[in-house]
Write a protein that holds these residues in place. Structure first.
Motif, PDB file in Angstrom:
ATOM      1  N   ALA A 119     -31.316   4.877  15.934  1.00  0.00           N
ATOM      2  CA  ALA A 119     -30.372   5.879  16.435  1.00  0.00           C
ATOM      3  C   ALA A 119     -30.974   7.278  16.362  1.00  0.00           C
ATOM      4  N   ALA A 120     -31.666   7.593  15.275  1.00  0.00           N
ATOM      5  CA  ALA A 120     -32.271   8.917  15.128  1.00  0.00           C
ATOM      6  C   ALA A 120     -33.385   9.131  16.148  1.00  0.00           C
ATOM      7  N   ASP A 121     -34.221   8.121  16.339  1.00  0.00           N
ATOM      8  CA  ASP A 121     -35.315   8.246  17.295  1.00  0.00           C
ATOM      9  C   ASP A 121     -34.801   8.430  18.717  1.00  0.00           C
ATOM     10  N   VAL A 122     -33.855   7.597  19.120  1.00  0.00           N
ATOM     11  CA  VAL A 122     -33.314   7.682  20.482  1.00  0.00           C
ATOM     12  C   VAL A 122     -32.580   9.005  20.684  1.00  0.00           C
ATOM     13  N   ALA A 123     -31.811   9.430  19.691  1.00  0.00           N
ATOM     14  CA  ALA A 123     -31.078  10.695  19.805  1.00  0.00           C
ATOM     15  C   ALA A 123     -32.033  11.875  19.897  1.00  0.00           C
ATOM     16  N   ALA A 124     -33.121  11.846  19.128  1.00  0.00           N
ATOM     17  CA  ALA A 124     -34.085  12.946  19.164  1.00  0.00           C
ATOM     18  C   ALA A 124     -34.792  13.021  20.514  1.00  0.00           C
ATOM     19  N   VAL A 125     -35.173  11.882  21.061  1.00  0.00           N
ATOM     20  CA  VAL A 125     -35.830  11.879  22.369  1.00  0.00           C
ATOM     21  C   VAL A 125     -34.874  12.375  23.450  1.00  0.00           C
ATOM     22  N   ALA A 144     -39.817  23.815  21.346  1.00  0.00           N
ATOM     23  CA  ALA A 144     -39.449  22.729  22.254  1.00  0.00           C
ATOM     24  C   ALA A 144     -39.099  21.444  21.497  1.00  0.00           C
ATOM     25  N   ASP A 145     -39.244  21.448  20.173  1.00  0.00           N
ATOM     26  CA  ASP A 145     -38.958  20.265  19.362  1.00  0.00           C
ATOM     27  C   ASP A 145     -37.513  20.256  18.900  1.00  0.00           C
ATOM     28  N   VAL A 146     -36.949  19.052  18.847  1.00  0.00           N
ATOM     29  CA  VAL A 146     -35.581  18.876  18.343  1.00  0.00           C
ATOM     30  C   VAL A 146     -35.639  17.899  17.176  1.00  0.00           C
ATOM     31  N   THR A 147     -35.058  18.268  16.050  1.00  0.00           N
ATOM     32  CA  THR A 147     -34.991  17.411  14.868  1.00  0.00           C
ATOM     33  C   THR A 147     -33.547  16.987  14.663  1.00  0.00           C
ATOM     34  N   VAL A 148     -33.348  15.681  14.563  1.00  0.00           N
ATOM     35  CA  VAL A 148     -32.004  15.115  14.451  1.00  0.00           C
ATOM     36  C   VAL A 148     -31.925  14.290  13.169  1.00  0.00           C
ATOM     37  N   THR A 149     -30.832  14.435  12.437  1.00  0.00           N
ATOM     38  CA  THR A 149     -30.572  13.621  11.250  1.00  0.00           C
ATOM     39  C   THR A 149     -29.285  12.849  11.486  1.00  0.00           C
ATOM     40  N   VAL A 150     -29.349  11.528  11.313  1.00  0.00           N
ATOM     41  CA  VAL A 150     -28.174  10.682  11.503  1.00  0.00           C
ATOM     42  C   VAL A 150     -27.964   9.810  10.271  1.00  0.00           C
ATOM     43  N   ALA A 151     -26.757   9.281  10.156  1.00  0.00           N
ATOM     44  CA  ALA A 151     -26.434   8.391   9.038  1.00  0.00           C
ATOM     45  C   ALA A 151     -25.731   7.143   9.559  1.00  0.00           C
ATOM     46  N   VAL A 152     -26.083   6.018   8.953  1.00  0.00           N
ATOM     47  CA  VAL A 152     -25.430   4.740   9.231  1.00  0.00           C
ATOM     48  C   VAL A 152     -25.157   4.077   7.895  1.00  0.00           C
ATOM     49  N   ARG A 153     -23.896   3.849   7.594  1.00  0.00           N
ATOM     50  CA  ARG A 153     -23.475   3.197   6.342  1.00  0.00           C
ATOM     51  C   ARG A 153     -24.199   3.758   5.121  1.00  0.00           C
ATOM     52  N   GLY A 154     -24.254   5.086   5.047  1.00  0.00           N
ATOM     53  CA  GLY A 154     -24.826   5.746   3.880  1.00  0.00           C
ATOM     54  C   GLY A 154     -26.333   5.930   3.905  1.00  0.00           C
ATOM     55  N   ARG A 155     -27.010   5.392   4.895  1.00  0.00           N
ATOM     56  CA  ARG A 155     -28.465   5.552   5.023  1.00  0.00           C
ATOM     57  C   ARG A 155     -28.730   6.675   6.008  1.00  0.00           C
TER      58      ARG A 155
END
Length: 97
Positions: free
Chosen positions: A36-42, A77-88
């Motif tokens: 999810a983090a990789d896809v969202a960042a791209v 031009a870089d975007v950094t995204v942090t996501v969480a799934v079930r506490g990870r």
């Protein structure tokens, strides 16, 4: 006496099974968060390069992948995204090639 030993063995086996299932759930959550983090960042980097709000796009993409976005930042031009799934929680950065 054999009944007590069988009950003890069963309890130990059930406890071990619960530990294994719990560990597998955590590994699964980490992998789901990584994807999810990789896809969202791209997606966010692509949107940002088109002049759109990359963080808004990242939030939508993360949500569609079963994650909640807990952070987003743009640096050049870089975007950094942090996501969480079930506490990870996982962070991913993407930008132009």
């Amino acid at each position: 006496m054999p009944t007590i030993a069988a009950a003890g063995f069963s309890a130990a086996l059930i406890s071990l099974s619960l530990v294994v299932v719990g560990a597998a759930a955590q590994v699964s959550a980490h992998h789901q968060a990584r994807v999810a983090a990789d896809v969202a960042a791209v997606a966010a980097a692509a949107a940002h390069s088109r002049g759109e709000d990359g963080c808004a796009v990242a939030r939508q993409v993360a949500g569609r992948n079963g994650a909640s976005m807990s952070g987003c930042g743009v640096s050049g031009a870089d975007v950094t995204v942090t996501v969480a799934v079930r506490g990870r929680e996982v962070t991913s950065t993407a930008g132009p090639v």
